[in-house]
Design an enzyme around this catalytic site. Structure first.
Site, PDB file in Angstrom:
ATOM      1  CE  LYS A  69       2.046 -13.668  41.569  1.00 27.01           C
ATOM      2  NZ  LYS A  69       3.273 -13.243  42.228  1.00 27.01           N
ATOM      3  CG  HIS A 184      12.213  -5.623  19.668  1.00 24.83           C
ATOM      4  ND1 HIS A 184      12.138  -4.891  18.521  1.00 24.83           N
ATOM      5  CD2 HIS A 184      12.778  -6.793  19.301  1.00 24.83           C
ATOM      6  CE1 HIS A 184      12.611  -5.582  17.511  1.00 24.83           C
ATOM      7  NE2 HIS A 184      13.006  -6.749  17.965  1.00 24.83           N
ATOM      8  CG  HIS A 219       7.000   2.071  18.899  1.00 19.64           C
ATOM      9  ND1 HIS A 219       7.435   0.782  18.740  1.00 19.64           N
ATOM     10  CD2 HIS A 219       7.224   2.360  20.226  1.00 19.64           C
ATOM     11  CE1 HIS A 219       7.897   0.312  19.890  1.00 19.64           C
ATOM     12  NE2 HIS A 219       7.767   1.252  20.828  1.00 19.64           N
ATOM     13  CB  ILE A 253       5.175   0.435   2.548  1.00 19.09           C
ATOM     14  CG1 ILE A 253       5.333   1.141   1.189  1.00 19.09           C
ATOM     15  CG2 ILE A 253       4.206  -0.742   2.470  1.00 19.09           C
ATOM     16  CD1 ILE A 253       4.085   1.825   0.656  1.00 19.09           C
ATOM     17  CG  MET A 254       2.291   2.450   7.893  1.00 11.03           C
ATOM     18  SD  MET A 254       3.696   3.086   8.863  1.00 11.03           S
ATOM     19  CE  MET A 254       3.565   4.813   8.520  1.00 11.03           C
ATOM     20  N   GLY A 255       4.716  -1.315   8.317  1.00 10.32           N
ATOM     21  CA  GLY A 255       5.027  -2.725   8.552  1.00 10.32           C
ATOM     22  C   GLY A 255       6.304  -3.164   7.850  1.00 10.32           C
ATOM     23  CG  PHE A 256       7.482  -3.406   4.417  1.00 14.46           C
ATOM     24  CD1 PHE A 256       8.152  -4.523   3.937  1.00 14.46           C
ATOM     25  CD2 PHE A 256       6.100  -3.358   4.338  1.00 14.46           C
ATOM     26  CE1 PHE A 256       7.449  -5.574   3.373  1.00 14.46           C
ATOM     27  CE2 PHE A 256       5.394  -4.407   3.769  1.00 14.46           C
ATOM     28  CZ  PHE A 256       6.063  -5.517   3.285  1.00 14.46           C
ATOM     29  CG  HIS A 258      13.416  -3.084  12.933  1.00 11.24           C
ATOM     30  ND1 HIS A 258      14.422  -2.907  13.844  1.00 11.24           N
ATOM     31  CD2 HIS A 258      12.290  -3.330  13.636  1.00 11.24           C
ATOM     32  CE1 HIS A 258      13.919  -3.056  15.051  1.00 11.24           C
ATOM     33  NE2 HIS A 258      12.635  -3.313  14.957  1.00 11.24           N
ATOM     34  NE  ARG A 267      10.210  -8.725  16.176  1.00 11.62           N
ATOM     35  CZ  ARG A 267       9.968  -7.483  16.528  1.00 11.62           C
ATOM     36  NH1 ARG A 267       9.529  -7.234  17.754  1.00 11.62           N
ATOM     37  NH2 ARG A 267      10.165  -6.476  15.694  1.00 11.62           N
ATOM     38  CG  ASP A 309       4.247  -3.634  13.964  1.00  7.55           C
ATOM     39  OD1 ASP A 309       3.756  -4.188  14.954  1.00  7.55           O
ATOM     40  OD2 ASP A 309       5.111  -2.742  14.041  1.00  7.55           O
ATOM     41  NE  ARG A 353      19.541  17.611  31.045  1.00  6.04           N
ATOM     42  CZ  ARG A 353      19.892  18.426  30.048  1.00  6.04           C
ATOM     43  NH1 ARG A 353      20.571  17.960  29.006  1.00  6.04           N
ATOM     44  NH2 ARG A 353      19.577  19.701  30.114  1.00  6.04           N
TER      45      ARG A 353
HETATM   46  N1  COA Z   1       8.424   2.335   3.441  1.00  7.44           N
HETATM   47  C1  COA Z   1       9.093   3.045   2.509  1.00  7.44           C
HETATM   48  N2  COA Z   1      10.338   3.489   2.678  1.00  7.44           N
HETATM   49  C2  COA Z   1      10.941   3.211   3.846  1.00  7.44           C
HETATM   50  C3  COA Z   1      10.322   2.473   4.857  1.00  7.44           C
HETATM   51  C4  COA Z   1       9.002   2.027   4.612  1.00  7.44           C
HETATM   52  N3  COA Z   1       8.338   1.330   5.549  1.00  7.44           N
HETATM   53  N4  COA Z   1      11.149   2.349   5.908  1.00  7.44           N
HETATM   54  C5  COA Z   1      12.260   2.991   5.576  1.00  7.44           C
HETATM   55  N5  COA Z   1      12.147   3.516   4.334  1.00  7.44           N
HETATM   56  C6  COA Z   1      13.098   4.323   3.643  1.00  7.44           C
HETATM   57  C7  COA Z   1      13.117   5.720   4.215  1.00  7.44           C
HETATM   58  O1  COA Z   1      12.161   6.562   3.590  1.00  7.44           O
HETATM   59  C8  COA Z   1      14.520   6.148   3.952  1.00  7.44           C
HETATM   60  O2  COA Z   1      14.645   6.528   2.614  1.00  7.44           O
HETATM   61  P1  COA Z   1      15.418   7.913   2.233  1.00  7.44           P
HETATM   62  O3  COA Z   1      16.805   7.724   2.781  1.00  7.44           O
HETATM   63  O4  COA Z   1      15.326   7.938   0.746  1.00  7.44           O
HETATM   64  O5  COA Z   1      14.667   9.009   2.911  1.00  7.44           O
HETATM   65  C9  COA Z   1      15.319   4.876   4.129  1.00  7.44           C
HETATM   66  O6  COA Z   1      14.392   3.802   3.921  1.00  7.44           O
HETATM   67  C10 COA Z   1      15.944   4.704   5.486  1.00  7.44           C
HETATM   68  O7  COA Z   1      14.927   4.722   6.476  1.00  7.44           O
HETATM   69  P2  COA Z   1      15.011   5.589   7.803  1.00  7.44           P
HETATM   70  O8  COA Z   1      13.908   6.595   7.825  1.00  7.44           O
HETATM   71  O9  COA Z   1      16.391   6.089   8.021  1.00  7.44           O
HETATM   72  O10 COA Z   1      14.737   4.479   8.871  1.00  7.44           O
HETATM   73  P3  COA Z   1      14.598   4.704  10.426  1.00  7.44           P
HETATM   74  O11 COA Z   1      15.586   3.808  11.059  1.00  7.44           O
HETATM   75  O12 COA Z   1      14.657   6.142  10.821  1.00  7.44           O
HETATM   76  O13 COA Z   1      13.114   4.233  10.690  1.00  7.44           O
HETATM   77  C11 COA Z   1      11.284   2.834  10.808  1.00  7.44           C
HETATM   78  C12 COA Z   1      12.785   2.929  10.971  1.00  7.44           C
HETATM   79  C13 COA Z   1      10.809   1.498  11.365  1.00  7.44           C
HETATM   80  C14 COA Z   1      10.605   3.939  11.630  1.00  7.44           C
HETATM   81  C15 COA Z   1      10.919   2.956   9.316  1.00  7.44           C
HETATM   82  O14 COA Z   1      11.432   1.861   8.615  1.00  7.44           O
HETATM   83  C16 COA Z   1       9.432   3.097   9.106  1.00  7.44           C
HETATM   84  O15 COA Z   1       8.895   4.217   9.193  1.00  7.44           O
HETATM   85  N6  COA Z   1       8.716   1.965   8.871  1.00  7.44           N
HETATM   86  C17 COA Z   1       7.278   1.996   8.725  1.00  7.44           C
HETATM   87  C18 COA Z   1       6.628   2.019  10.117  1.00  7.44           C
HETATM   88  C19 COA Z   1       6.764   0.706  10.820  1.00  7.44           C
HETATM   89  O16 COA Z   1       6.553  -0.348  10.237  1.00  7.44           O
HETATM   90  N7  COA Z   1       7.067   0.792  12.120  1.00  7.44           N
HETATM   91  C20 COA Z   1       7.197  -0.393  12.959  1.00  7.44           C
HETATM   92  C21 COA Z   1       8.632  -0.618  13.301  1.00  7.44           C
HETATM   93  S1  COA Z   1       8.849  -2.169  14.127  1.00  7.44           S
END
Ligand code: COA
Length: 373
Positions: A69, A184, A219, A253-256, A258, A267, A309, A353
């Site tokens: 389908k 997720h 995200h 640092i992107m990709g780190f 959660h 994953r 990611d 809301r």
């Molecule tokens: N690189 C560097 N430091 C990081 C980090 C990263 N990827 N992720 C979290 N931290 C640090 C934050 O700067 C914060 O430090 P601080 O308290 O000194 O300011 C601490 O870890 C806590 O993080 P917080 O911002 O409270 O986490 P959150 O729950 O609000 O955000 C994410 C979660 C995923 C948005 C965050 O980890 C992030 O921005 N990651 C990178 C983007 C990413 O990979 N997104 C995909 C998610 S699946």
């Protein structure tokens, strides 16, 4: 482990779901009770999508009928092709997908004949067509035939992108990544889709909302940003020095990290093993070695683990996929989770809301405009 900040609805239970569990005990991910390990190892993506949307695993006949389908729903209406041709070649493909889904909602609206399940099938089947018709038209001036003999969405995607039948290894790698990205719980884009659905809006509007939400770097956009980061380093030594520098500058640092998992993203190891297998196939380990060094350093310096990611970036590059299509691939997979949540939201709907804590000025005295300083 980093201390969690307040705000961003962190740790708030914002509703109920029977679709998935995320981060129980700091790890763990299940879709309708099945572990992500089992699904990624044994199920094809369409089986996973069926499980999410229809609520149970299909039997063999049902899966075959579902795949057939979806295969028949890939063709796009002529007026949508014209819209895709008129979007600029400089558009981000996420903008193209958002516009394409929105346009389809006007051309083939949800109604009594075309219900939420029909819209789910259509969107799962034709988003690859939207994306790659636009891609080929604007990169090569080619009006792509958006149908292929490939049954699976992953195979269809690779065949349309590269113009040749993918190897089994490439097909399985992309298919597994679709399953890992499929669902997720109350992530930002799914929650946004549920908010839209809760107003009794249509399915296309909910998906358009979700695509817009997924686009950001915190995200779905993280897989593209992770690729830019990894590719900037020619070897692990340079990567280590570069990441130390970025951390000193307090850069993300992107990709780190959660929001929900506190120990690891389950994953990550699975997508990492695909990255290793694809690197072994090409005998080119630069991306993998750089990624692994960044992973080790982030663990040591920040006690942060890679999320899905991070290693998805090298997997997609090794499959020959351009970086700007990485987040759109997330859309192709997460469509199944979004639609499952829309259906669930509608099944026991109440308008979403929440309240806000007011932090603005005290009640103020109105002054006519000529009396203001
Ligand atoms: N690189 C560097 N430091 C990081 C980090 C990263 N990827 N992720 C979290 N931290 C640090 C934050 O700067 C914060 O430090 P601080 O308290 O000194 O300011 C601490 O870890 C806590 O993080 P917080 O911002 O409270 O986490 P959150 O729950 O609000 O955000 C994410 C979660 C995923 C948005 C965050 O980890 C992030 O921005 N990651 C990178 C983007 C990413 O990979 N997104 C995909 C998610 S699946």
């Amino acid at each position: 482990m980093m201390a969690k900040k307040s705000g961003g609805l962190a740790d708030v239970i914002a509703g109920q779901t029977a679709i998935s569990t995320v981060g129980k005990e700091g790890i763990g991910l299940t879709y309708r009770g099945f572990s992500i390990e089992d699904l990624a190892a044994h199920a094809v993506f369409e089986e996973t999508a069926y499980l999410l949307i229809y609520g149970r695993l299909p039997n063999q006949l049902e899966l075959h009928a579902y795949i057939t389908k979806l295969q028949k729903l890939r063709k796009l209406p002529a007026s949508l092709l014209i819209i895709l041709e008129q979007l600029p070649s400089s558009s981000h493909p996420m903008d193209v997908l958002r516009t394409g889904v929105s346009a389809l909602g006007a051309l083939e609206p949800e109604n009594e004949e075309r219900d939420q399940y029909a819209v789910s099938d259509r969107l799962l089947a034709c988003c690859t067509s939207i994306l790659l018709y636009w891609h080929h038209f604007h990169t090569k001036g080619v009006r792509l035939d958006t149908e292929s003999e490939h049954e699976s969405i992953a195979g269809h995607f690779l065949q349309l992108l590269h113009g040749s039948r993918p190897s089994d290894l490439h097909l399985q790698a992309l298919d597994a990544s679709f399953t890992l990205y499929a669902e997720h719980e109350f992530n930002a884009s799914t929650f946004a889709a549920r908010v839209t659905a809760s107003t009794l809006s249509d399915a296309y509007s909910a998906v358009t909302t979700a695509i817009g939400t997924l686009r950001g770097n915190l995200h779905g956009g993280a897989n593209e940003a992770a690729m830019a980061l990894i590719e900037a380093f020619p070897n692990p030594t340079k990567a280590e020095a570069g990441i130390v520098q970025l951390l000193q500058e307090k850069k993300l640092i992107m990709g780190f990290g959660h929001r929900v998992y506190s120990i690891k993203d389950p994953r990550s190891d699975m997508i990492k093993s695909w990255s290793k297998r694809l690197s072994d196939e090409t005998q080119d380990w630069v991306l993998y070695d750089v990624s692994e060094r960044i992973e080790q350093l982030m663990r040591k310096e920040k006690q942060l683990f890679p999320n899905l990611d991070f290693y998805s970036a090298s997997v997609y590059r090794l499959l020959g996929i351009p970086t700007s299509l990485f987040t759109p691939i997330f859309v192709l997979a997460r469509m199944s989770g979004w639609m499952a949540h829309l259906i669930e939201q509608r099944s026991s709907n109440r308008l979403i809301r929440p309240n806000a804590a007011y932090i603005g000025p005290e009640p103020a005295v109105w002054r006519a405009i000529e009396e203001r300083a």
